[in-house]
Design a protein around this motif. Structure first.
Motif, PDB file in Angstrom:
ATOM      1  N   GLN A 210       0.799  -1.217   0.000  1.00  0.00           N
ATOM      2  CA  GLN A 210       0.000   0.000   0.000  1.00  0.00           C
ATOM      3  C   GLN A 210       0.840   1.281   0.000  1.00  0.00           C
ATOM      4  OE1 GLN A 210      -0.774   2.261   2.851  1.00  0.00           O
ATOM      5  NE2 GLN A 210      -2.048   3.456   1.446  1.00  0.00           N
ATOM      6  N   VAL A 211       1.983   1.284   0.685  1.00  0.00           N
ATOM      7  CA  VAL A 211       2.783   2.509   0.781  1.00  0.00           C
ATOM      8  C   VAL A 211       3.654   2.737  -0.442  1.00  0.00           C
ATOM      9  CG1 VAL A 211       2.826   2.434   3.295  1.00  0.00           C
ATOM     10  CG2 VAL A 211       4.705   1.397   2.007  1.00  0.00           C
ATOM     11  N   LEU A 212       3.691   1.780  -1.382  1.00  0.00           N
ATOM     12  CA  LEU A 212       4.592   1.881  -2.523  1.00  0.00           C
ATOM     13  C   LEU A 212       3.853   2.341  -3.778  1.00  0.00           C
ATOM     14  CD1 LEU A 212       6.863  -1.276  -2.028  1.00  0.00           C
ATOM     15  CD2 LEU A 212       7.284   1.088  -1.312  1.00  0.00           C
ATOM     16  N   ARG A 213       3.119   3.443  -3.675  1.00  0.00           N
ATOM     17  CA  ARG A 213       2.473   4.042  -4.852  1.00  0.00           C
ATOM     18  C   ARG A 213       3.401   5.088  -5.434  1.00  0.00           C
ATOM     19  NH1 ARG A 213      -2.049   4.859  -7.693  1.00  0.00           N
ATOM     20  NH2 ARG A 213      -3.303   3.405  -6.468  1.00  0.00           N
ATOM     21  N   TYR A 214       3.659   4.996  -6.757  1.00  0.00           N
ATOM     22  CA  TYR A 214       4.574   5.904  -7.422  1.00  0.00           C
ATOM     23  C   TYR A 214       3.868   6.977  -8.223  1.00  0.00           C
ATOM     24  CZ  TYR A 214       7.129   1.646  -6.378  1.00  0.00           C
ATOM     25  OH  TYR A 214       7.625   0.541  -5.741  1.00  0.00           O
ATOM     26  N   ASP A 215       2.703   6.675  -8.748  1.00  0.00           N
ATOM     27  CA  ASP A 215       1.922   7.671  -9.463  1.00  0.00           C
ATOM     28  C   ASP A 215       0.471   7.225  -9.474  1.00  0.00           C
ATOM     29  OD1 ASP A 215       1.929   5.671 -11.587  1.00  0.00           O
ATOM     30  OD2 ASP A 215       3.833   6.522 -12.244  1.00  0.00           O
ATOM     31  N   GLY A 216      -0.387   8.018 -10.076  1.00  0.00           N
ATOM     32  CA  GLY A 216      -1.815   7.710 -10.059  1.00  0.00           C
ATOM     33  C   GLY A 216      -2.472   8.213  -8.785  1.00  0.00           C
ATOM     34  N   THR A 217      -3.760   8.030  -8.707  1.00  0.00           N
ATOM     35  CA  THR A 217      -4.561   8.535  -7.590  1.00  0.00           C
ATOM     36  C   THR A 217      -4.834   7.425  -6.589  1.00  0.00           C
ATOM     37  OG1 THR A 217      -5.653  10.110  -9.060  1.00  0.00           O
ATOM     38  CG2 THR A 217      -6.725   9.661  -6.945  1.00  0.00           C
ATOM     39  N   GLU A 330       1.251   1.053 -11.182  1.00  0.00           N
ATOM     40  CA  GLU A 330       1.403   2.381 -10.580  1.00  0.00           C
ATOM     41  C   GLU A 330       2.230   2.329  -9.299  1.00  0.00           C
ATOM     42  OE1 GLU A 330      -2.655   3.634 -10.086  1.00  0.00           O
ATOM     43  OE2 GLU A 330      -2.705   4.551 -12.084  1.00  0.00           O
ATOM     44  N   GLY A 331       2.649   1.129  -8.886  1.00  0.00           N
ATOM     45  CA  GLY A 331       3.426   0.989  -7.660  1.00  0.00           C
ATOM     46  C   GLY A 331       3.865  -0.450  -7.483  1.00  0.00           C
ATOM     47  N   GLY A 332       4.344  -0.775  -6.284  1.00  0.00           N
ATOM     48  CA  GLY A 332       4.717  -2.136  -5.965  1.00  0.00           C
ATOM     49  C   GLY A 332       6.069  -2.533  -6.518  1.00  0.00           C
ATOM     50  N   MET A 333       6.226  -3.813  -6.869  1.00  0.00           N
ATOM     51  CA  MET A 333       7.516  -4.376  -7.259  1.00  0.00           C
ATOM     52  C   MET A 333       7.464  -5.245  -8.509  1.00  0.00           C
ATOM     53  SD  MET A 333       9.056  -5.535  -3.556  1.00  0.00           S
ATOM     54  CE  MET A 333       9.522  -4.300  -2.330  1.00  0.00           C
TER      55      MET A 333
END
Length: 402
Positions: A210-217, A330-333
């Motif tokens: 959840q804390v690994l969002r790089y872009d998007g809403t 948009e995030g994660g790995m």
């Protein structure tokens, strides 16, 4: 002695993790590995943990740090988690939080709590391999979770009844899912909640990334959406599983479950029977580090991993042959690759290791029915830009040759 004759029947459902086996390849220096979905150890807040552990072992704190503790978890850490949940529009109290030995233990406990042999778990197609491993021990059937209402509650209930049980829960990795990197949109989350109400089942929300969002809403967690519907966490069927493994340090094995206090109380009994409590000193260290560096540290993680994601997407765009598609997380790995239908990811892995020295995880392991042979998972968390470029170039060459 023939041990197999006295093993419980559940052992037939428990298989070696294909990812755990592939992680052994990391010790081979000539391998470029996109296999392990693990954090980069160079990014761990090592100094902060050194200070936190020294403080935990100081004369003032050592007796508590090295002693048995309450099964619910270290109270100051649970209080900090409460503040984080409230920031996600999940009002709760300490009584709604149980500390677990990583979110993997949370999944195991929830499988144990909810599943009887023959019951049905609704999961994604594909879904997190570790969740299947945790649930398998309790001998369920699996059915494909369709979050947008493609199937009625009656259809799910009828299929479960035909298998000799009932539907017990829907499991979803909602943000930047392992393995696909995809995020459930708000309509899909609302659809799962509506289906769960109609079936009268639990919802397990896996929020490890959840804390690994790089872009998007950002999209509200399902537990937040359900609280908005029902007014209180005590009226909700969603059980939120969080973890410090991707944000601070996986080796300390600290995660949590947030949910209605009635359910947390049952899980506390399970914790008492299983391991009494999670490591006290680890919880104290996590609490100290989280309170001191969490916001700045996770912001740094997002910058680093976002750059690696961008490097992988660019390399895929440059090198992959026609007929290969991939997700754009948009995030994660993770990035999820779909090969042409005639190709097999497990066979490709063998070829890739032999000819190109590139590792990945074949996608079949993430499907409850072992379908998805023409898929694979790539992780960008451990490789720098140069290795990502070279590794994707080699993998594309293996695909062309295959």
């Amino acid at each position: 002695m023939d041990w197999h004759q006295i093993f419980a029947t559940r052992m037939d459902r428990m298989k070696a993790s294909e990812i755990r086996e592939l992680l052994k390849l990391l010790d081979q220096p000539d391998i470029i590995s996109f296999a392990g979905g693990i954090p980069d150890p160079a990014l761990f807040p090592t100094g902060a943990f050194q200070d936190a552990l020294a403080d935990a072992l100081s004369p003032a704190n050592a007796s508590a740090a090295l002693q048995y503790s309450v099964s619910e978890g270290y109270a100051p850490l649970r209080d900090w988690i409460v503040t984080q949940m409230e920031a996600l529009d999940i009002p709760c109290t300490r009584e709604n939080v149980l500390i677990t030995s990583g979110s993997q233990q949370a999944l195991d406990y929830l499988g144990k709590l909810l599943l009887s042999p023959g019951d049905t778990a609704l999961v994604g197609w594909p879904t997190y391999l570790g969740a299947l491993g945790a649930f398998n021990a309790y001998e369920p059937h699996y059915d494909r979770l369709a979050p947008r209402g493609n199937r009625s509650a009656a259809d799910y209930a009828e299929a479960a009844h035909a298998n000799g049980g009932r539907v017990k829960f829907a499991y979803a990795s909602v943000d930047f899912a392992n393995p696909t990197g995809e995020t459930l949109d708000r309509a899909s989350r609302e659809g799962i909640l509506t289906l769960a109400d109609e079936l009268d089942i639990a919802v397990i929300e896996d929020s490890a990334y959840q804390v690994l969002r790089y872009d998007g809403t950002p999209i509200p967690p399902m537990l937040a959406l359900e609280i908005a519907r029902k007014g209180s966490i005590e009226n909700c069927r969603t059980l939120y599983c969080g973890s410090f493994s991707k944000s601070l340090a996986p080796g300390l094995r600290v995660g949590w479950i947030c949910g209605a206090s009635e359910v947390i109380g049952r899980l506390v009994l399970m914790k008492q029977a299983a391991d009494l409590h999670s490591s006290t000193i680890n919880q104290m260290a996590i609490n100290t580090v989280a309170r001191s560096v969490f916001a700045d540290h996770t912001a740094g993680l997002r910058r680093t991993y976002a750059a690696r994601r961008d490097a992988m997407l660019a390399a895929l765009e440059t090198h992959m042959p026609d007929g290969v598609t991939w997700t754009r997380p948009e995030g994660g790995m993770f990035v999820w690759i779909t090969l042409p239908k005639h190709m097999d990811g497990a066979d490709l892995l063998r070829t890739s290791l032999e000819s190109q020295r590139v590792a990945f995880v074949p996608g079949q392991a993430f499907f409850a029915d072992r379908s998805g042979a023409n898929t694979l998972r790539l992780s960008f968390s451990l490789a720098d830009d140069a290795k990502i470029e070279e590794g994707v170039r080699r993998l594309a060459a293996a695909i062309r040759a295959f």
